[in-house]
Scaffold this active site. Structure first.
Site, mmCIF file in Angstrom:
data_model
loop_
_atom_site.group_PDB
_atom_site.id
_atom_site.type_symbol
_atom_site.label_atom_id
_atom_site.label_comp_id
_atom_site.label_asym_id
_atom_site.label_seq_id
_atom_site.Cartn_x
_atom_site.Cartn_y
_atom_site.Cartn_z
ATOM 1 N N SER A 114 1.409 -1.250 -0.301
ATOM 2 C CA SER A 114 0.243 0.353 0.272
ATOM 3 C C SER A 114 1.246 0.805 0.027
ATOM 4 C CB SER A 114 -1.178 0.403 1.478
ATOM 5 O OG SER A 114 0.002 0.018 2.690
ATOM 6 N N CYS A 115 1.840 1.430 0.711
ATOM 7 C CA CYS A 115 2.892 1.959 0.122
ATOM 8 C C CYS A 115 4.572 1.901 0.590
ATOM 9 C CB CYS A 115 2.652 2.897 2.142
ATOM 10 S SG CYS A 115 3.697 4.681 2.086
ATOM 11 N N GLY A 116 4.748 2.840 -0.982
ATOM 12 C CA GLY A 116 6.032 2.121 -1.072
ATOM 13 C C GLY A 116 7.418 3.240 -0.638
ATOM 14 N N CYS A 118 6.921 4.321 2.583
ATOM 15 C CA CYS A 118 6.514 3.976 4.490
ATOM 16 C C CYS A 118 7.998 4.383 5.219
ATOM 17 C CB CYS A 118 5.943 3.160 4.851
ATOM 18 S SG CYS A 118 4.201 3.578 4.299
#
Length: 278
Positions: A114-116, A118
């Site tokens: 979902s988040c590259g 973070c």
């Protein structure tokens, strides 16, 4: 190779009708990227096009400039409980003279689907400078070609059709031809796979192309477009404020809410040829 989808039993509720039946879900598995045996990153991805993913990741992180910076890569012998290779570890050999990143300086390379970004230490650390002058790209595209891209992207999403659970990224020419499409549980993985395909084929910088994504336009996706020399980034949903800021700084045309007969152009609208300008 890992499976792109899997089957699982579900309780299906449709009003008063309750049935138990198998359902198809998108696969999600870890991929560890190593440089000469040293772990660099772990990302949760949908198996498939893993070498594209690795090339794209390394290019958009500024580790490599092109395919010539990679001397070789291979799946490692990562095994499951039954002793079968999971194909979830890729080891990369950089070409002589290519320096590996010092991950202690600016990033913990642990990402999720979902988040590259973070693991990034700060916004300053991720404002990687592209080698390409995107602002100078003279590409222009007809509004009709731009408006047709979401439907063309959706029509090519084979795995989404079965699961409803994957993001897509597509690379288009300025006249609306779909060059390559990749799907993944992670937005950033889908983009890395598209860019990695171009890296492996020696087509970077991607001058004159449009990157179309099925979700929102985040800071990270904008950075990846800049790192690949892509002048236009289009999304079916909204951009973030940082995405707009980076697009303006890099000279990228950023398009959001690209649906039906309309869109919002947040930066560099001069690249879009409107009907009354044709």
């Amino acid at each position: 190779m890992g499976r792109v989808t899997s089957r699982t039993p579900v309780l299906r509720i449709r009003g008063p009708v309750h049935t138990t039946r198998p359902d198809t879900v998108a696969a999600e598995e870890p991929l560890e990227i190593r440089l000469a045996g040293t772990p660099l990153a772990v990302t949760m991805r949908t198996p498939g096009a893993d070498f594209d993913l690795v090339h794209g990741f390394l290019a958009t992180e500024g580790v490599i400039a092109g395919v010539e910076d990679v001397a070789g890569l291979r799946y490692c012998n990562s095994v499951d409980a039954e002793g079968r290779n999971t194909y979830n570890v890729v080891d990369v050999d950089l070409a002589p003279g290519v320096q590996p990143p010092d991950t202690a300086l600016d990033r913990n390379f642990l990402t999720s689907s979902s988040c590259g970004v973070c693991g990034k230490a700060s916004i300053d650390a991720i404002r990687t400078r592209t080698r390409h002058d995107v602002a100078a790209d003279a590409t222009r595209l007809e509004l009709a070609a731009l408006l047709a891209m979401p439907d063309r992207l959706r029509a090519a999403q084979e795995v989404f059709e079965r699961t409803g659970g994957l993001h897509a990224a597509g690379l288009f020419t300025a006249d609306g031809e779909l060059v390559v499409l990749r799907e993944d549980v992670g937005r950033h993985n889908a983009v890395d796979k598209v860019i990695g395909d171009a890296v492996r084929e020696g087509r970077v910088p991607l001058t004159g192309h449009v990157l179309m994504v099925s979700g929102r336009a985040s800071f990270e996706l904008t950075q990846k477009a800049a790192m690949a020399g892509i002048p236009v980034l289009a999304a079916v949903s909204a951009p973030s404020s940082l995405a707009v800021e980076l697009a303006a700084d890099a000279g990228i045309t950023l398009v959001g809410f690209l649906r039906g007969d309309g869109c919002n152009v947040y930066t560099r609208p001069d690249r879009i040829v409107l009907d009354d300008q044709a």
